[in-house]
Write an enzyme that holds these catalytic residues in place. Structure first.
Site, short mmCIF file in Angstrom:
data_model
loop_
_atom_site.label_atom_id
_atom_site.label_comp_id
_atom_site.label_asym_id
_atom_site.label_seq_id
_atom_site.Cartn_x
_atom_site.Cartn_y
_atom_site.Cartn_z
CD1 TRP A 189 14.85 -11.51 -90.34
CD2 TRP A 189 15.26 -13.58 -91.05
NE1 TRP A 189 15.19 -12.27 -89.24
CE2 TRP A 189 15.45 -13.54 -89.65
CE3 TRP A 189 15.46 -14.79 -91.72
CZ2 TRP A 189 15.83 -14.66 -88.91
CZ3 TRP A 189 15.84 -15.91 -90.99
CH2 TRP A 189 16.01 -15.84 -89.61
NE ARG A 270 2.00 -5.91 -96.10
CZ ARG A 270 2.14 -4.68 -95.64
NH1 ARG A 270 1.34 -3.71 -96.09
NH2 ARG A 270 3.06 -4.39 -94.74
CD GLU A 390 6.36 -9.20 -98.09
OE1 GLU A 390 6.53 -8.01 -97.77
OE2 GLU A 390 7.11 -9.79 -98.89
CB THR A 392 3.32 -9.41 -87.57
OG1 THR A 392 2.90 -8.15 -87.01
CG2 THR A 392 4.85 -9.41 -87.70
#
Length: 411
Positions: A189, A270, A390, A392
């Site tokens: 990913w 984030r 970044e 859950t």
């Protein structure tokens, strides 16, 4: 000073302020949040909005439907020319913008599509940030100017097939072979992976977790693209496969050992998501407002019905509270006072509310809400990925739970 010589207090005015001096209510900025922005901030926002409107919006539905981002290299160079790559970093060709300005750029890019914002976030907040903060001067000089210009695309390899939320369990490892390193493992990913000129890969060593700079084309290194996604379709997503990739001693980032390195990069990324998610929410909300004013049922626009107005009001509350939260966190970051727990606060709240805004917008558009003629379902499916990467929801809840109670529930 005696009482007699003190100046008398001004008498309160008996006249009420003239309503003509008050600015009119702006449905697109109901809280007047633009008043918090400096002219330079507004210029950055408007530049990024114009670029996204002109360059991305005419094509994004087609790219999404095809599951491709065919012009990624051209887009990267254009974003580099705008100063959007490594935007808040200093030197090495980076723009040196404020954190608020970077956040505004993320908002405008994700209002176009989460995949475009992800391209910028991974390039600047993960790959470039890691090199800028933990790299040697030679590494910075070699990689950062080209990355800032968009000539070199970077990626960030942390997540593994069996280890996502628990990066400490990673299996990728590097061992010394003379003065060289041999790097072996898999990452998954990975945004930008198959188009990257350099990968920042985190691996176990005898010394602890270290970061390695892996140039594309290194023997034993490959980056097959991941297909069949139903989210972030207009984004390049790949695996990284390393089979005893031989790297010189100067490929390791010298400035950090341990999880502090990758986790600090994630915190920086984030922060951009806190802003970006509100861009996706804004685009969906504005689509719902425009639709509600023109779609007629029972002889009048559906925006005139109480249930529709209640939905719009609730969405507006969460959207602009989220933007205000993002702005507050940006000011804290610019002041050097932003804490990781506060970033978790913003990421958890804003992405969760953005998804709810998209879902509610879809109900206003009815069946049309699932069509790519409107952005709502595209943003909703993209945000399902943003909700996960970044950190859950559960991870950020536990970060905040530990901060609030002092008790560690991770183990």
């Amino acid at each position: 000073m005696s009482a007699s010589s003190a100046p008398s207090a001004p008498k309160p005015s008996s006249s009420k302020p003239s309503s003509s001096k008050r600015p009119p209510f702006d449905p697109r900025d109901p809280l007047g949040l633009d008043d918090l922005l400096e002219p330079e901030d507004l210029a950055v926002r408007d530049t990024m909005r114009s670029w996204a409107t002109d360059r991305v919006m005419p094509h994004i539905a087609e790219w999404y439907e095809r599951g491709e981002l065919p012009e990624i290299r051209e887009l990267s160079r254009e974003l580099g020319s705008l100063g959007a790559l490594g935007m808040s970093l200093q030197g090495y060709g980076c723009a040196g913008a404020s954190s608020v300005q970077y956040g505004l750029a993320c908002l405008e890019l994700e209002a176009a599509d989460s995949g475009i914002r992800s391209l910028v976030s991974v390039q600047g907040s993960l790959a470039m940030y890691a090199i800028h903060r933990f790299g040697s001067e030679e590494q910075k000089q070699r990689w950062l100017p080209g990355m800032a210009a968009g000539e070199i695309i970077g990626c960030f390899g942390l997540t593994e097939p069996d280890h996502g939320s628990d990066p400490a369990g990673m299996r990728t490892y590097a061992k010394r072979d003379g003065t060289d390193w041999l790097l072996t493992g898999r990452k998954t990913w990975i945004t930008n992976g198959s188009v990257a000129g350099v990968a920042v890969v985190w691996a176990r060593t005898e010394e602890g977790i270290r970061g390695f700079l892996v140039p594309a084309g290194s023997p034993g290194f490959s980056a097959p693209e991941i297909k069949h996604k139903w989210s972030l379709r207009a984004s390049v997503t790949s695996e990284l496969v390393m089979d005893e990739v031989r790297l010189p001693a100067d490929a390791v980032l010298p400035g950090v050992t341990g999880l502090r390195g990758p986790l600090s990069c994630l915190s920086h990324a984030r922060y951009g998501i806190v802003w970006g998610s509100m861009g996706a929410a804004r685009a969906s909300f504005e689509s719902a407002v425009d639709y509600a004013k023109t779609r007629e049922q029972f002889g009048r626009p559906i925006g005139g019905f109480q249930l529709t107005q209640a939905k719009l009001a609730d969405m507006a509350l969460e959207l602009h509270k989220g933007i205000l939260l993002a702005h507050h966190l940006g000011r804290r970051l610019d002041a050097g006072r932003l804490l990781p727990e506060q970033v978790s606060f913003g990421k958890l709240n804003n992405v969760r509310e953005a998804i709810e805004i998209c879902r509610t917008s879809r109900t206003i558009l009815g069946a049309n809400g699932i069509s790519l003629e409107y952005p709502v379902m595209r943003h909703a499916t993209n945000l399902e990925s943003v909700l996960t990467y970044e950190g859950t929801v559960e991870m950020h809840q536990l970060v905040l739970g530990k901060a609030l109670t002092g008790l560690d529930a991770f183990r």
